[in-house]
Design an enzyme around this catalytic site. Structure first.
Site, PDB file in Angstrom:
ATOM      1  N   ASP A  91       0.836  -1.213   0.000  1.00  9.75           N
ATOM      2  CA  ASP A  91       0.000   0.000   0.000  1.00  9.75           C
ATOM      3  C   ASP A  91       0.861   1.249   0.000  1.00  9.75           C
ATOM      4  O   ASP A  91       1.792   1.365   0.815  1.00  9.75           O
ATOM      5  CB  ASP A  91      -0.866   0.037   1.265  1.00  9.75           C
ATOM      6  N   LYS A 121      -0.315  -0.567  -4.324  1.00 13.90           N
ATOM      7  CA  LYS A 121      -1.780  -0.393  -4.320  1.00 13.90           C
ATOM      8  C   LYS A 121      -2.083   1.029  -3.859  1.00 13.90           C
ATOM      9  O   LYS A 121      -1.447   1.527  -2.929  1.00 13.90           O
ATOM     10  CB  LYS A 121      -2.439  -1.422  -3.391  1.00 13.90           C
ATOM     11  N   GLU A 190     -13.761  -2.942  -1.522  1.00 13.55           N
ATOM     12  CA  GLU A 190     -13.964  -3.130  -0.085  1.00 13.55           C
ATOM     13  C   GLU A 190     -15.365  -2.700   0.334  1.00 13.55           C
ATOM     14  O   GLU A 190     -15.816  -1.589   0.016  1.00 13.55           O
ATOM     15  CB  GLU A 190     -12.898  -2.323   0.692  1.00 13.55           C
TER      16      GLU A 190
END
Ligand code: KIV
Length: 272
Positions: A91, A121, A190
Site C-alpha cells: 500500500d 496499491k 472493499e
C-alpha cells in the site's frame, strides 16, 4: 471455462489475470513481518498485501492515516525476505501520493527499490488517475482499491457499506473500468453490496479481489490478524475467523507465567 488449478511456481501480475480468465479464484492475505509472511507464503497464498492496516494491527493506531512511507518500506522489506512464491503488493500510505503524480511516482519507486516488492496499491478512482498513469508509465504494476477506502475515513465519517446509492455505484463501475483501461492489473473492492461487486467483476477483464464484497468476484482478501482471530474486538459480518488465536495465545502465555512463578520452567531437560 476451465476451473483446473494451474501450478504456478511464482505468482506474477500476469498469473492473476490468467487465473481470472481460467475461473480460478485468487487468495490474498495481509502480512507485515518476516515470520508471518513465510508461513503465509508456505501455505500457498497467491498474493500478500503489505497493507497500511499495519497502522491498526501492528502499531495500534485507530486509523490507517498515521503510518509513514518509511514504516511501510520496513514492513514490506521484512515480508519480501520471506516470500518465495506469492506476489507482494504494498500500500502507498496516506500522504505519499495524494498531492501530485510526481510524488506518487517517487513514493512508488522508493517502495520498489528499497523493499523489493512487486507492485503497489493506491486507494481511489478518477481523482488519482494522473498518479496511476505516471506510476504505470514507469513500469510499476498498480492494484486499485475502490469502495470503502479507509484513508478517506474522515471524509466518509463511518466504516459502513459503500456505494448503496445508484450515483455512487455508477461512479464505482466507471472507476473500475478506468483502472482497467489505464493498465492496472487488479482492483480491490472493499465493503460494497455483493450484487454491485458481481457487476464490476463481470464488466472488466482484470481480477476483482473482494473484502466484504461477496463471493461473486475473482478473489478474496482478509487482514491476517482478523482471520486468525488474534483480535476479538473487530467482528464485521464479512469476517470469517479460522482460528481463535487470541484465546489460544492467552492460554499459552498464562501457562508460561505460572510455570515460571512455580519454578516449573525450565526443567532439567531444558537447561545446559
Ligand atoms: O490495508 C489493508 O489491509 C487493505 C485491505 C483491507 C484490502 O487495504
Amino acid at each position: 471455462m476451465s476451473t483446473a488449478k494451474k501450478d504456478y511456481k511464482r505468482i506474477t501480475t500476469r498469473s492473476l489475470i490468467e487465473m481470472k480468465a481460467n475461473g480460478e479464484k485468487i487468495s490474498m492475505l495481509t502480512a507485515y513481518d518476516y515470520t508471518m509472511a513465510g508461513i503465509t507464503d508456505g501455505a500457498g497464498i497467491d498474493v500478500i498485501l503489505v497493507g497500511d492496516s499495519a497502522s491498526n494491527v501492528m502499531a495500534g493506531h485507530e486509523t490507517t492515516l498515521p503510518i509513514t512511507l518509511d514504516q511501510m518500506i520496513y514492513h514490506a522489506s521484512s515480508v519480501v525476505r520471506a516470500v518465495k512464491r506469492a506476489l507482494v503488493v504494498v500500500d502507498l500510505p496516506f500522504g505519499s501520493y495524494q498531492s501530485d503524480p510526481k510524488e506518487a511516482l517517487r513514493s512508488s519507486i522508493r517502495i520498489m527499490k528499497e523493499s523489493g516488492a512487486h507492485a503497489v496499491k493506491l486507494e481511489g478512482g478518477s481523482e488519482i488517475k494522473d498518479s496511476i498513469k505516471k506510476i504505470l508509465h514507469a513500469g510499476i504494476p498498480v492494484m486499485g482499491h475502490l469502495g470503502l477506502t479507509p484513508q478517506s475515513i474522515y471524509k466518509f465519517g463511518t466504516y459502513t457499506v459503500r456505494a448503496k446509492e445508484e450515483e455512487e455505484a455508477e461512479k464505482l463501475i466507471q472507476d473500475a473500468k478506468m483502472l482497467e483501461k489505464l493498465g492496472c492489473f487488479a482492483v480491490v473492492l472493499e465493503k460494497i453490496p455483493a450484487k454491485l461487486a458481481k457487476v464490476v467483476a463481470e464488466s472488466i477483464s482484470i481480477p476483482v479481489i473482494g473484502i466484504g464484497a461477496g463471493g461473486q468476484v475473482d478473489g478474496q482478501v482478509l487482514v491476517i490478524h482478523d482471520m486468525l482471530g488474534m483480535n476479538n474486538e473487530f467482528s464485521p459480518r464479512f469476517l470469517r475467523r479460522y482460528l481463535d488465536l487470541y484465546t489460544e495465545m492467552t492460554k499459552a502465555i498464562s501457562q508460561y507465567v505460572s510455570d515460571v512463578k512455580a519454578k516449573e520452567f525450565p526443567n532439567e531437560n531444558e537447561q545446559y
